[in-house]
Design a protein around this motif. Structure first.
Motif, PDB file in Angstrom:
ATOM      1  N   ASN A 171      53.323  25.851 -46.193  1.00  0.00           N
ATOM      2  CA  ASN A 171      54.075  26.164 -47.569  1.00  0.00           C
ATOM      3  C   ASN A 171      52.993  26.150 -48.951  1.00  0.00           C
ATOM      4  O   ASN A 171      52.445  25.151 -48.966  1.00  0.00           O
ATOM      5  CB  ASN A 171      55.351  24.996 -47.633  1.00  0.00           C
ATOM      6  CG  ASN A 171      56.145  25.392 -48.841  1.00  0.00           C
ATOM      7  OD1 ASN A 171      55.939  25.910 -49.912  1.00  0.00           O
ATOM      8  ND2 ASN A 171      57.361  25.277 -48.528  1.00  0.00           N
ATOM      9  N   LEU A 172      53.103  27.258 -49.437  1.00  0.00           N
ATOM     10  CA  LEU A 172      52.229  27.460 -50.577  1.00  0.00           C
ATOM     11  C   LEU A 172      52.727  26.332 -51.793  1.00  0.00           C
ATOM     12  O   LEU A 172      51.682  26.000 -52.650  1.00  0.00           O
ATOM     13  CB  LEU A 172      52.502  28.891 -51.398  1.00  0.00           C
ATOM     14  CG  LEU A 172      51.555  29.532 -52.153  1.00  0.00           C
ATOM     15  CD1 LEU A 172      49.890  29.388 -51.449  1.00  0.00           C
ATOM     16  CD2 LEU A 172      51.721  30.454 -52.621  1.00  0.00           C
ATOM     17  N   ILE A 173      54.044  25.996 -51.884  1.00  0.00           N
ATOM     18  CA  ILE A 173      54.314  25.054 -52.704  1.00  0.00           C
ATOM     19  C   ILE A 173      53.759  23.526 -52.742  1.00  0.00           C
ATOM     20  O   ILE A 173      53.294  22.996 -53.392  1.00  0.00           O
ATOM     21  CB  ILE A 173      55.836  25.118 -52.880  1.00  0.00           C
ATOM     22  CG1 ILE A 173      56.230  26.570 -53.419  1.00  0.00           C
ATOM     23  CG2 ILE A 173      56.423  23.780 -53.733  1.00  0.00           C
ATOM     24  CD1 ILE A 173      57.774  26.605 -53.486  1.00  0.00           C
ATOM     25  N   LYS A 174      53.871  23.473 -51.270  1.00  0.00           N
ATOM     26  CA  LYS A 174      52.989  22.222 -50.828  1.00  0.00           C
ATOM     27  C   LYS A 174      51.673  22.040 -51.265  1.00  0.00           C
ATOM     28  O   LYS A 174      51.128  21.040 -51.704  1.00  0.00           O
ATOM     29  CB  LYS A 174      53.287  21.655 -49.349  1.00  0.00           C
ATOM     30  CG  LYS A 174      52.794  20.477 -48.766  1.00  0.00           C
ATOM     31  CD  LYS A 174      52.905  20.481 -47.300  1.00  0.00           C
ATOM     32  CE  LYS A 174      52.269  19.119 -46.897  1.00  0.00           C
ATOM     33  NZ  LYS A 174      52.775  18.962 -45.267  1.00  0.00           N
ATOM     34  N   ILE A 175      50.858  23.197 -51.065  1.00  0.00           N
ATOM     35  CA  ILE A 175      49.412  23.191 -51.216  1.00  0.00           C
ATOM     36  C   ILE A 175      49.243  23.321 -52.756  1.00  0.00           C
ATOM     37  O   ILE A 175      48.420  22.450 -53.376  1.00  0.00           O
ATOM     38  CB  ILE A 175      48.966  24.493 -50.684  1.00  0.00           C
ATOM     39  CG1 ILE A 175      48.817  24.216 -49.299  1.00  0.00           C
ATOM     40  CG2 ILE A 175      47.470  24.592 -50.953  1.00  0.00           C
ATOM     41  CD1 ILE A 175      48.625  25.716 -48.419  1.00  0.00           C
ATOM     42  N   LYS A 176      50.152  23.984 -53.387  1.00  0.00           N
ATOM     43  CA  LYS A 176      49.966  23.897 -55.050  1.00  0.00           C
ATOM     44  C   LYS A 176      50.053  22.245 -55.497  1.00  0.00           C
ATOM     45  O   LYS A 176      49.297  21.825 -56.124  1.00  0.00           O
ATOM     46  CB  LYS A 176      51.275  24.595 -55.472  1.00  0.00           C
ATOM     47  CG  LYS A 176      51.262  24.516 -57.190  1.00  0.00           C
ATOM     48  CD  LYS A 176      52.505  24.936 -57.667  1.00  0.00           C
ATOM     49  CE  LYS A 176      53.767  23.963 -57.275  1.00  0.00           C
ATOM     50  NZ  LYS A 176      55.071  24.499 -57.646  1.00  0.00           N
ATOM     51  N   LEU A 179      67.023  12.491 -42.769  1.00  0.00           N
ATOM     52  CA  LEU A 179      66.081  12.883 -44.045  1.00  0.00           C
ATOM     53  C   LEU A 179      65.078  11.990 -44.444  1.00  0.00           C
ATOM     54  O   LEU A 179      63.784  12.412 -44.607  1.00  0.00           O
ATOM     55  CB  LEU A 179      66.894  13.183 -45.239  1.00  0.00           C
ATOM     56  CG  LEU A 179      68.108  14.549 -45.198  1.00  0.00           C
ATOM     57  CD1 LEU A 179      68.986  14.513 -46.062  1.00  0.00           C
ATOM     58  CD2 LEU A 179      67.027  15.809 -45.258  1.00  0.00           C
ATOM     59  N   TYR A 180      65.495  10.569 -44.327  1.00  0.00           N
ATOM     60  CA  TYR A 180      64.414   9.675 -44.424  1.00  0.00           C
ATOM     61  C   TYR A 180      63.125   9.668 -43.454  1.00  0.00           C
ATOM     62  O   TYR A 180      62.354   9.769 -44.255  1.00  0.00           O
ATOM     63  CB  TYR A 180      65.257   8.474 -44.360  1.00  0.00           C
ATOM     64  CG  TYR A 180      64.234   7.158 -44.456  1.00  0.00           C
ATOM     65  CD1 TYR A 180      63.732   6.454 -45.520  1.00  0.00           C
ATOM     66  CD2 TYR A 180      63.816   6.457 -42.992  1.00  0.00           C
ATOM     67  CE1 TYR A 180      63.072   5.139 -45.463  1.00  0.00           C
ATOM     68  CE2 TYR A 180      62.890   5.437 -42.967  1.00  0.00           C
ATOM     69  CZ  TYR A 180      62.671   4.909 -44.242  1.00  0.00           C
ATOM     70  OH  TYR A 180      61.716   3.734 -44.435  1.00  0.00           O
ATOM     71  N   GLU A 181      63.623  10.091 -42.307  1.00  0.00           N
ATOM     72  CA  GLU A 181      62.401   9.942 -41.434  1.00  0.00           C
ATOM     73  C   GLU A 181      61.641  11.309 -41.637  1.00  0.00           C
ATOM     74  O   GLU A 181      60.405  11.233 -41.446  1.00  0.00           O
ATOM     75  CB  GLU A 181      63.098   9.848 -40.056  1.00  0.00           C
ATOM     76  CG  GLU A 181      63.563   8.551 -39.583  1.00  0.00           C
ATOM     77  CD  GLU A 181      64.521   8.322 -38.429  1.00  0.00           C
ATOM     78  OE1 GLU A 181      64.652   9.656 -37.874  1.00  0.00           O
ATOM     79  OE2 GLU A 181      64.940   7.623 -37.982  1.00  0.00           O
ATOM     80  N   PHE A 182      62.141  12.388 -41.685  1.00  0.00           N
ATOM     81  CA  PHE A 182      61.516  13.696 -41.988  1.00  0.00           C
ATOM     82  C   PHE A 182      60.706  13.652 -43.032  1.00  0.00           C
ATOM     83  O   PHE A 182      59.632  14.197 -43.166  1.00  0.00           O
ATOM     84  CB  PHE A 182      62.878  14.748 -42.071  1.00  0.00           C
ATOM     85  CG  PHE A 182      62.218  16.061 -42.577  1.00  0.00           C
ATOM     86  CD1 PHE A 182      61.448  17.026 -41.649  1.00  0.00           C
ATOM     87  CD2 PHE A 182      62.338  16.498 -43.755  1.00  0.00           C
ATOM     88  CE1 PHE A 182      61.079  18.195 -42.101  1.00  0.00           C
ATOM     89  CE2 PHE A 182      61.932  17.832 -44.134  1.00  0.00           C
ATOM     90  CZ  PHE A 182      61.203  18.476 -43.523  1.00  0.00           C
ATOM     91  N   LEU A 183      61.119  13.220 -44.293  1.00  0.00           N
ATOM     92  CA  LEU A 183      60.519  13.004 -45.553  1.00  0.00           C
ATOM     93  C   LEU A 183      59.452  12.114 -45.430  1.00  0.00           C
ATOM     94  O   LEU A 183      58.330  12.499 -46.047  1.00  0.00           O
ATOM     95  CB  LEU A 183      61.268  13.037 -46.852  1.00  0.00           C
ATOM     96  CG  LEU A 183      62.421  13.954 -47.115  1.00  0.00           C
ATOM     97  CD1 LEU A 183      63.402  13.489 -47.802  1.00  0.00           C
ATOM     98  CD2 LEU A 183      61.667  15.220 -47.828  1.00  0.00           C
ATOM     99  N   SER A 209      63.465  22.290 -43.560  1.00  0.00           N
ATOM    100  CA  SER A 209      62.337  23.192 -44.387  1.00  0.00           C
ATOM    101  C   SER A 209      62.813  23.557 -45.663  1.00  0.00           C
ATOM    102  O   SER A 209      62.168  23.397 -46.622  1.00  0.00           O
ATOM    103  CB  SER A 209      61.823  24.355 -43.355  1.00  0.00           C
ATOM    104  OG  SER A 209      61.462  23.822 -42.314  1.00  0.00           O
ATOM    105  N   GLU A 210      64.041  24.130 -45.584  1.00  0.00           N
ATOM    106  CA  GLU A 210      64.241  24.534 -47.069  1.00  0.00           C
ATOM    107  C   GLU A 210      64.384  23.453 -48.019  1.00  0.00           C
ATOM    108  O   GLU A 210      64.415  23.343 -49.024  1.00  0.00           O
ATOM    109  CB  GLU A 210      65.698  25.328 -46.909  1.00  0.00           C
ATOM    110  CG  GLU A 210      65.588  26.459 -46.058  1.00  0.00           C
ATOM    111  CD  GLU A 210      66.923  27.340 -46.094  1.00  0.00           C
ATOM    112  OE1 GLU A 210      67.863  27.043 -46.973  1.00  0.00           O
ATOM    113  OE2 GLU A 210      67.336  28.051 -45.162  1.00  0.00           O
TER     114      GLU A 210
END
Length: 387
Positions: free
Chosen positions: A112-117, A149-153, A261-262
Motif C-alpha cells: 500500500n502506497l499510503i502505508k509507505i508514505k 480489528l484489534y488483532e488485525f491492526l 484492507s480497506e
C-alpha cells in the motif's frame, strides 16, 4: 527556505518513485506543510543536493542483481549518517534486496502506497512512530468484530486500545479510558444499529468531538447512513464484507480480508489530516491568547509558533497532540536547532490537558522543574504572556 525534508531515491523503479512522490506531496498538504519543504533527490544528484545537517530518509527500490557500485557507495554513506533506509521489493526480500540491507525491515510495493508514505512521514518525525488507535463499539453488537480489528491492526503496527484488553485490573476504568482516548491518533468507531442508543458510546462520541479527535466510522449495513452522511472518514459496510449474512448470528461473524484492507487504508489515509486538524485547534487558541495580551506571534511553515523577543532571541511553542512525553521534548529540541539560525530563548510544548489523568499532569509539572524543554497546558496559555 533553508530547511528541507530530503527523500533520497535509489534504484530503477521509476513508476513507484513517481507515484510515491505524488502521494508524499498529498501527505505534506494534509499536514499543512508547504510542499517546497520536501526535497526529492535522485541518486545521480546526491553529491550536489544532499545535506547531512537536515532530515533525510532513503528508499532503495532496485534488485541486487542490478545494483551498481555507485548505489552501494550512496547507501553506505547514508547508513553512516544514521539515516533510515527502507528497502522496497516486489515479491521476495531475500532474492531482490542486497545483503548489505539484509538487516533492514522492508516492505513490498503491494503493501500500500499510503502505508509507505506514512512510514516516510514517521521517519521525518512529522507523524509519530507510535501509531495509537482507539476502538469504540457496543459490546452486545460488535465485540467479535472489535476484537478482530484489534488483532488485525496490532499486526499492522498500531498500538490499539480496546476496553476489554487494554485496561489493567485495579485501574480507574473511566479515567483511564478517557486518558487513552486523548492520546490516540484516531478513533475507529463501529456504528452498529443500536450504537447511538448506548450512553457509553454517546459519551465516547461526545468526548471525541470535544477533543477534536478524528473518527473513522464503520457503518453497519442496517445502520441509518443519513445519521453519518456528513462525516469525512467513513466506510459503509455491506453483507459481502462479512463472512456471514448480516441477519445471521453476527456474534460469531468476521470481516473478510478485503474489508480489513480497506479499513486499514482508510485509517492510514486519515492520520495526517487529523493531526493537522488537532494542531490547528491548539494553534488558534494559543494565537488568540497572544492577541488578547497584545503579543505578536508567528506560525512557521513547520507548524510551530515563534515569539520574537526584544533581544532578538526566539521563544518557540510547539503544538503537541495527545500526551506530551520525553520523546516529544527530545525531538522538538533537535528539530528546532536544525531549522533555526537564530538563538533560541526557550522551547515549550503546548497541549490540551482535558481528560489527561492527574498523575500524568503532575509528572509533567515535575519535569518542568528539571528539563530544558517545558510543557504548557491549554488552560495556562494566557499566563505565559501576562508575565
Amino acid at each position: 527556505m533553508k530547511y528541507k525534508y530530503q527523500l533520497i531515491l535509489i534504484g530503477e523503479n521509476e513508476e513507484f518513485f513517481k507515484a510515491l512522490e505524488i502521494e508524499l506531496k498529498k501527505g505534506f498538504d494534509d499536514l499543512k506543510i508547504i510542499s517546497d519543504a520536501l526535497k526529492i533527490i535522485r541518486e545521480q544528484d546526491v553529491d550536489n543536493e544532499y545535506s547531512g545537517g537536515q532530515a533525510a530518509f532513503v528508499i532503495y527500490a532496485g534488485h541486487k542483481n542490478n545494483i551498481t557500485g555507485r548505489q552501494l557507495e550512496i547507501l553506505e554513506k547514508q547508513k553512516l549518517d544514521a539515516n533510515i533506509i527502507l528497502p522496497v521489493y516486489n515479491k521476495s526480500f531475500t532474492e531482490e534486496i542486497p545483503d548489505f540491507l539484509s538487516n533492514q525491515n522492508g516492505v513490498t510495493y503491494n503493501d500500500n502506497l499510503i502505508k509507505i508514505k506514512n512510514i516516510v512521514l514517521e521517519g521525518f518525525e512529522l507523524l509519530r512512530k507510535n501509531r495509537k488507535l482507539f476502538i469504540s463499539y457496543k459490546r452486545s453488537e460488535s465485540s467479535n468484530i472489535a476484537i478482530q480489528l484489534y488483532e488485525f491492526l496490532e499486526r499492522n503496527n498500531f498500538d490499539v486500545f480496546i476496553d476489554t484488553h487494554s485496561i489493567n485490573k485495579g485501574e480507574e476504568f473511566q479515567e483511564e479510558l478517557w486518558h487513552r482516548m486523548t492520546d490516540c491518533d484516531l478513533i475507529l468507531m463501529l456504528n452498529t444499529k443500536e450504537f447511538l442508543k448506548s450512553d457509553w458510546c454517546k459519551q465516547e462520541l461526545d468526548k471525541a468531538h470535544l477533543k477534536r479527535i478524528g473518527i473513522v466510522h464503520l457503518l453497519w449495513p442496517d445502520c441509518d447512513f443519513e445519521d453519518f452522511s456528513h462525516l469525512g472518514y467513513s466506510k459503509k459496510l455491506n453483507d459481502k464484507d462479512f463472512d456471514k449474512p448480516l441477519f445471521s448470528d453476527l456474534t460469531k461473524g468476521r470481516l473478510k480480508e478485503s474489508a480489513l484492507s480497506e479499513i486499514l487504508n482508510l485509517v492510514e489515509s486519515s492520520r495526517a489530516r487529523n493531526l493537522a486538524s488537532r494542531q490547528d485547534w491548539l494553534i488558534t487558541d494559543f494565537t488568540q491568547a497572544a492577541n488578547d495580551n497584545n503579543i505578536e506571534v508567528n506560525l512557521q511553515y513547520s507548524r510551530y509558533i515563534t515569539q520574537k523577543l526584544d533581544n532578538g532571541k526566539l521563544k518557540v511553542f510547539i503544538p503537541t497532540v495527545g500526551i506530551p512525553q520525553s520523546i516529544n521534548c527530545h525531538n522538538s529540541q533537535k528539530l528546532i536547532k536544525q531549522i533555526e539560525d537564530k538563538e533560541i530563548e526557550s522551547i515549550t510544548l503546548i497541549f490540551d490537558e482535558l481528560s489527561i489523568r492527574n498523575y500524568w499532569l503532575e509528572h509533567l509539572d515535575w519535569l518542568n522543574e528539571y528539563l530544558e524543554i517545558k510543557t504548557l497546558k491549554k488552560s495556562q496559555f494566557n499566563t505565559v504572556f501576562s508575565k
